[in-house]
Design a protein around this motif. Structure first.
Motif, PDB file in Angstrom:
ATOM      1  N   LEU A 137       0.808  -1.220   0.000  1.00 24.69           N
ATOM      2  CA  LEU A 137       0.000   0.000   0.000  1.00 24.69           C
ATOM      3  C   LEU A 137       0.844   1.274   0.000  1.00 24.69           C
ATOM      4  O   LEU A 137       0.577   2.186  -0.796  1.00 24.69           O
ATOM      5  CB  LEU A 137      -0.965  -0.015   1.191  1.00 24.69           C
ATOM      6  CG  LEU A 137      -1.849   1.223   1.361  1.00 24.69           C
ATOM      7  CD1 LEU A 137      -2.678   1.487   0.107  1.00 24.69           C
ATOM      8  CD2 LEU A 137      -2.759   1.062   2.582  1.00 24.69           C
ATOM      9  N   PRO A 138       1.884   1.418   0.862  1.00 28.54           N
ATOM     10  CA  PRO A 138       2.671   2.653   0.813  1.00 28.54           C
ATOM     11  C   PRO A 138       3.328   2.897  -0.539  1.00 28.54           C
ATOM     12  O   PRO A 138       3.488   4.043  -0.959  1.00 28.54           O
ATOM     13  CB  PRO A 138       3.728   2.444   1.904  1.00 28.54           C
ATOM     14  CG  PRO A 138       3.117   1.468   2.849  1.00 28.54           C
ATOM     15  CD  PRO A 138       2.318   0.544   1.985  1.00 28.54           C
ATOM     16  N   VAL A 139       3.699   1.816  -1.227  1.00 29.91           N
ATOM     17  CA  VAL A 139       4.329   1.942  -2.544  1.00 29.91           C
ATOM     18  C   VAL A 139       3.325   2.459  -3.566  1.00 29.91           C
ATOM     19  O   VAL A 139       3.682   3.177  -4.508  1.00 29.91           O
ATOM     20  CB  VAL A 139       4.921   0.587  -2.983  1.00 29.91           C
ATOM     21  CG1 VAL A 139       5.432   0.636  -4.418  1.00 29.91           C
ATOM     22  CG2 VAL A 139       6.045   0.169  -2.035  1.00 29.91           C
ATOM     23  N   GLY A 140       2.047   2.124  -3.382  1.00 31.13           N
ATOM     24  CA  GLY A 140       1.016   2.545  -4.334  1.00 31.13           C
ATOM     25  C   GLY A 140       0.405   3.901  -4.059  1.00 31.13           C
ATOM     26  O   GLY A 140      -0.413   4.381  -4.853  1.00 31.13           O
ATOM     27  N   ILE A 141       0.797   4.547  -2.967  1.00 26.15           N
ATOM     28  CA  ILE A 141       0.153   5.819  -2.610  1.00 26.15           C
ATOM     29  C   ILE A 141       0.380   6.924  -3.646  1.00 26.15           C
ATOM     30  O   ILE A 141      -0.560   7.669  -3.957  1.00 26.15           O
ATOM     31  CB  ILE A 141       0.565   6.252  -1.189  1.00 26.15           C
ATOM     32  CG1 ILE A 141      -0.243   5.435  -0.169  1.00 26.15           C
ATOM     33  CG2 ILE A 141       0.345   7.741  -0.961  1.00 26.15           C
ATOM     34  CD1 ILE A 141       0.015   5.762   1.273  1.00 26.15           C
ATOM     35  N   PRO A 142       1.573   7.102  -4.216  1.00 28.49           N
ATOM     36  CA  PRO A 142       1.685   8.121  -5.273  1.00 28.49           C
ATOM     37  C   PRO A 142       0.715   7.882  -6.433  1.00 28.49           C
ATOM     38  O   PRO A 142       0.110   8.825  -6.949  1.00 28.49           O
ATOM     39  CB  PRO A 142       3.148   8.004  -5.715  1.00 28.49           C
ATOM     40  CG  PRO A 142       3.857   7.529  -4.490  1.00 28.49           C
ATOM     41  CD  PRO A 142       2.909   6.564  -3.855  1.00 28.49           C
ATOM     42  N   SER A 143       0.548   6.618  -6.835  1.00 25.68           N
ATOM     43  CA  SER A 143      -0.410   6.293  -7.891  1.00 25.68           C
ATOM     44  C   SER A 143      -1.831   6.606  -7.439  1.00 25.68           C
ATOM     45  O   SER A 143      -2.622   7.190  -8.192  1.00 25.68           O
ATOM     46  CB  SER A 143      -0.288   4.813  -8.275  1.00 25.68           C
ATOM     47  OG  SER A 143      -1.296   4.437  -9.201  1.00 25.68           O
ATOM     48  N   LEU A 144      -2.168   6.224  -6.215  1.00 27.51           N
ATOM     49  CA  LEU A 144      -3.506   6.514  -5.689  1.00 27.51           C
ATOM     50  C   LEU A 144      -3.773   8.014  -5.689  1.00 27.51           C
ATOM     51  O   LEU A 144      -4.862   8.463  -6.064  1.00 27.51           O
ATOM     52  CB  LEU A 144      -3.629   5.956  -4.267  1.00 27.51           C
ATOM     53  CG  LEU A 144      -4.927   6.288  -3.526  1.00 27.51           C
ATOM     54  CD1 LEU A 144      -6.126   5.671  -4.220  1.00 27.51           C
ATOM     55  CD2 LEU A 144      -4.854   5.820  -2.076  1.00 27.51           C
ATOM     56  N   ALA A 145      -2.776   8.787  -5.278  1.00 32.66           N
ATOM     57  CA  ALA A 145      -2.942  10.237  -5.223  1.00 32.66           C
ATOM     58  C   ALA A 145      -3.214  10.815  -6.606  1.00 32.66           C
ATOM     59  O   ALA A 145      -4.121  11.646  -6.785  1.00 32.66           O
ATOM     60  CB  ALA A 145      -1.691  10.877  -4.613  1.00 32.66           C
ATOM     61  N   VAL A 146      -2.448  10.377  -7.593  1.00 33.46           N
ATOM     62  CA  VAL A 146      -2.638  10.862  -8.963  1.00 33.46           C
ATOM     63  C   VAL A 146      -4.020  10.474  -9.481  1.00 33.46           C
ATOM     64  O   VAL A 146      -4.730  11.290 -10.082  1.00 33.46           O
ATOM     65  CB  VAL A 146      -1.529  10.298  -9.878  1.00 33.46           C
ATOM     66  CG1 VAL A 146      -1.846  10.571 -11.343  1.00 33.46           C
ATOM     67  CG2 VAL A 146      -0.177  10.901  -9.518  1.00 33.46           C
ATOM     68  N   CYS A 147      -4.420   9.222  -9.233  1.00 34.63           N
ATOM     69  CA  CYS A 147      -5.702   8.741  -9.755  1.00 34.63           C
ATOM     70  C   CYS A 147      -6.886   9.433  -9.077  1.00 34.63           C
ATOM     71  O   CYS A 147      -7.859   9.804  -9.743  1.00 34.63           O
ATOM     72  CB  CYS A 147      -5.793   7.224  -9.588  1.00 34.63           C
ATOM     73  SG  CYS A 147      -4.595   6.307 -10.590  1.00 34.63           S
ATOM     74  N   LEU A 148      -6.815   9.609  -7.758  1.00 38.68           N
ATOM     75  CA  LEU A 148      -7.901  10.303  -7.059  1.00 38.68           C
ATOM     76  C   LEU A 148      -8.037  11.746  -7.521  1.00 38.68           C
ATOM     77  O   LEU A 148      -9.155  12.242  -7.732  1.00 38.68           O
ATOM     78  CB  LEU A 148      -7.659  10.263  -5.547  1.00 38.68           C
ATOM     79  CG  LEU A 148      -8.032   8.973  -4.819  1.00 38.68           C
ATOM     80  CD1 LEU A 148      -7.547   9.006  -3.383  1.00 38.68           C
ATOM     81  CD2 LEU A 148      -9.545   8.736  -4.867  1.00 38.68           C
ATOM     82  N   GLN A 149      -6.921  12.414  -7.697  1.00 35.41           N
ATOM     83  CA  GLN A 149      -6.983  13.801  -8.151  1.00 35.41           C
ATOM     84  C   GLN A 149      -7.473  13.905  -9.592  1.00 35.41           C
ATOM     85  O   GLN A 149      -8.164  14.854  -9.956  1.00 35.41           O
ATOM     86  CB  GLN A 149      -5.618  14.456  -7.998  1.00 35.41           C
ATOM     87  CG  GLN A 149      -5.335  14.951  -6.591  1.00 35.41           C
ATOM     88  CD  GLN A 149      -6.240  16.119  -6.216  1.00 35.41           C
ATOM     89  OE1 GLN A 149      -6.143  17.201  -6.775  1.00 35.41           O
ATOM     90  NE2 GLN A 149      -7.129  15.889  -5.257  1.00 35.41           N
TER      91      GLN A 149
END
Length: 487
Positions: A325-337
C-alpha cells in the motif's frame, strides 16, 4: 492517533467534463499485508484530502470470525476492537465504509480448511463454492451475519462473486445442466439472487453490490427474468490501460435496461499489472482512470452510484504479495486527483507532489523519486531503492564480473576451486556490496514492521529481497571456503 491534517484542495481543471461520483472508494485488500490500525489512522486523512469519501474493505481471513467460523480467522486477524477503531477512524475522516465478503468465487480462505472442503464446487479446487448445498448457504449467511454485527450502520455490502472458476464442473451442477433444468447463467444468477435476497430481507436498508464479470455476457432477457436487478447493484471492473470506452458505455446502458437502479465502476490504482509486481506503474493506472472518466461522462446523469479504486494486495489467497500500500500511494494520489478534477492537470500534479512531499513525480512510469513525507514514505523509498539499485548492482556483479564468471563459476564453487590471486579480484567488491546493502535491508525490515504485522514483513522480505541478497552472502561464504581449502 487520529492522523495528520492535510489540505483539501488540489485545484480544478476545465480541460475535461467533471464527473461527480456520489462515492469514491479506496479499496483495502486485507488478504495480504493488512496494515496496522495505527498506520490506517495516518493514511485515512490523506485518502480524504485526495478526494476519497469511502472505503471498500475486503477482510477475507483478517476478519475476527468466531464460533463455527473460527477456522477462517488468521493469526494476524484484526480484533473486534480494532475493527471498531477502523470504523471510528473512517467516520472521523468522512469515509463511508463498505465491507466486502466473498460469497461464491475466491473462497480459498474458507474452502482450504478441512471443515469446509466438502462445500467445494469441484472437490480438488478450493476456489469456488458449491451453490447447491444447503450447508453452503448456511456458511455464507453465517459469514455475512458476523461481518454485519461489527458493521451495523453500513448502507452497502459487497458480496464479491467474481471469477467463479470451475462453476458447472461439480457433479451436482453437471446433473442440473445436463437435464436442461438450468443454464450456466441461471446457475450463477440463482445463487447470487439467494445471497442478495438474504441480505435485503435480513438487514433493513442494506443494498448488496456484486462484481459483474460472471453475468456480463448474459442477455438483457436473462438478467431481467432472474430478479437480480431489483436486489443489488453491479460493479463493473476493468483495470486495463486500453479499456474499451464504447464497450463499457454500452454495458452500463445494458444494465440500466435490465432494471439495475444504479451501477458502480471499479478501476485500479495498484495490484493489477502483475502478481509479483513490486513497484506501481503510475502511467498504466492513470490511463485506466482517464478512460473510466470518458465512460462516466458519457452515461446518463444519475446512472452511476460511484467508483472503487481497487488496490489488490494478492491476486488470490495463495498468490504472492504485489505492490504494498505505501508503494502505491503516489499512484492513488494521482488517480484520485484525476477523478476529482476531471483530468490530470499540471496544477493537480503539483499539488500531489506538495501533499506527498515529493520533489519529482513521473506520472507516466514508476515513481522513482525516493523523497516523500506521506504515511509509509520510508517503505516506498526503500523498496524503490532496492528495486532500482540493489538488485541491479547484485545482478551486474554476479553475472557480469569478468573474473567471477571466468574463475569462480558454479563448477568451481561446488568444488571449492579458485586461484588465490583471483580472490583479490572478487572478494573486496563482494564484501563492499554486502556492507553497502545490509543496513538498507535492516532499515526496510524495520520500516515494514511500523506498517505491517511481522508475518507480512517477513513474507515481503523473503519473496523480494532475500533471494537476491543471499546469493551475494553465499558467494562470500563460498570464497572463504575455497580459500580454506587451499591452506
Amino acid at each position: 492517533m487520529d492522523g495528520q491534517k492535510f489540505p483539501v484542495d488540489g485545484g480544478e481543471s476545465s480541460e475535461t467534463k467533471k464527473v461527480n461520483f456520489d462515492l469514491t472508494l479506496v479499496h483495502l485488500d486485507l488478504k495480504g499485508a493488512p496494515p496496522k490500525v495505527a498506520y490506517l489512522a495516518e493514511v485515512f486523512p490523506l485518502f480524504s484530502a485526495l478526494g476519497a469519501n469511502g472505503l471498500l474493505i475486503e477482510y477475507e481471513d483478517t476478519f475476527p470470525y468466531f464460533g463455527e467460523l473460527l477456522p477462517l480467522r488468521a493469526a494476524h486477524a484484526y480484533s473486534p476492537q480494532e475493527i471498531r477503531e477502523i470504523l471510528r477512524l473512517a467516520e472521523l475522516h468522512n469515509l463511508e465504509v463498505i465491507p466486502l465478503v466473498q460469497t461464491f468465487g475466491h473462497m480459498e480462505f474458507v474452502l482450504k480448511h478441512s471443515k469446509f472442503s466438502h462445500l467445494r464446487e469441484v472437490q480438488i479446487y478450493p476456489n469456488s463454492l458449491n451453490p447447491h448445498k444447503a450447508e453452503s448457504r448456511h456458511l455464507i449467511q453465517a459469514m455475512i451475519r458476523q461481518v454485519m454485527e461489527l458493521h451495523p450502520d453500513v448502507q452497502w455490502l459487497h458480496i464479491g462473486s467474481d471469477e467463479v472458476y470451475f462453476l458447472g464442473e461439480g457433479e451436482e451442477s453437471k446433473l442440473k445442466l445436463s437435464n436442461g433444468s438450468l443454464t450456466m447463467e441461471e446457475l450463477f444468477l440463482s445463487h447470487l439472487k439467494a445471497v442478495a435476497t438474504y441480505i435485503t430481507s435480513t438487514f433493513t436498508g442494506v443494498t448488496p453490490i456484486a462484481w459483474d464479470d460472471m453475468f456480463r455476457g448474459a442477455s438483457v432477457h436473462t438478467l431481467t427474468d432472474s430478479g437480480v436487478p431489483s436486489l443489488l447493484q453491479p460493479m463493473i471492473w476493468d483495470y486495463t490501460s486500453n479499456l474499451d470506452v464504447e464497450n463499457r458505455i454500452a454495458l452500463v446502458e445494458k444494465y440500466r435496461q435490465c432494471g439495475f437502479h444504479k451501477v458502480w465502476l471499479a478501476s485500479a490504482f495498484k495490484g493489477a499489472t502483475g502478481a509479483n509486481q513490486q513497484l506501481t506503474h503510475i502511467g498504466h493506472h492513470l490511463e485506466n482512470h482517464r478512460r473510466w472518466l470518458q465512460v462516466a461522462a458519457a452515461v446518463p446523469y444519475g446512472a452511476l452510484q460511484g467508483i472503487a479504486l481497487t488496490g489488490w494486495q494478492r491476486y488470490d489467497h495463495f498468490s504472492v504479495l504485489c505492490e504494498l500500500l505505501p508503494v502505491g500511494i503516489p499512484s492513488l494520489a494521482v488517480c484520485l486527483q484525476t477523478l476529482k478534477n476531471g483530468s490530470c492537470s499540471e496544477q493537480a500534479i503539483a499539488w500531489v507532489k506538495s501533499i506527498l512531499g515529493m520533489s519529482e513525480l513521473d506520472i507516466e512510469s514508476f515513481a522513482s523519486d525516493l523523497s516523500g513525507n506521506f504515511p509509509g514514505s520510508e517503505v516506498f523509498g526503500l523498496v524503490t531503492q532496492i528495486y532500482f539499485f540493489l538488485k541491479p548492482s547484485v545482478k551486474e556483479f554476479l553475472e557480469g564480473h569478468r573474473i567471477l564468471t571466468g574463475w569462480f563459476s558454479p563448477y568451481h564453487r561446488k568444488r571449492k576451486m579458485i586461484h588465490p590471486i583471483m580472490v583479490q579480484q572478487i572478494q573486496p567488491e563482494a564484501l563492499s556490496l554486502v556492507s553497502r546493502w545490509t543496513p538498507v535491508l535492516e532499515e526496510l525490515h524495520k520500516a515494514l514492521l511500523q506498517v505491517y504485522p511481522p508475518n507480512a514483513a517477513e513474507e515481503w522480505m523473503e519473496e523480494n529481497v532475500l533471494p537476491c541478497f543471499m546469493k551475494l552472502r553465499e558467494l562470500v561464504s563460498d570464497l572463504n571456503s575455497a580459500l580454506e581449502n587451499l591452506t
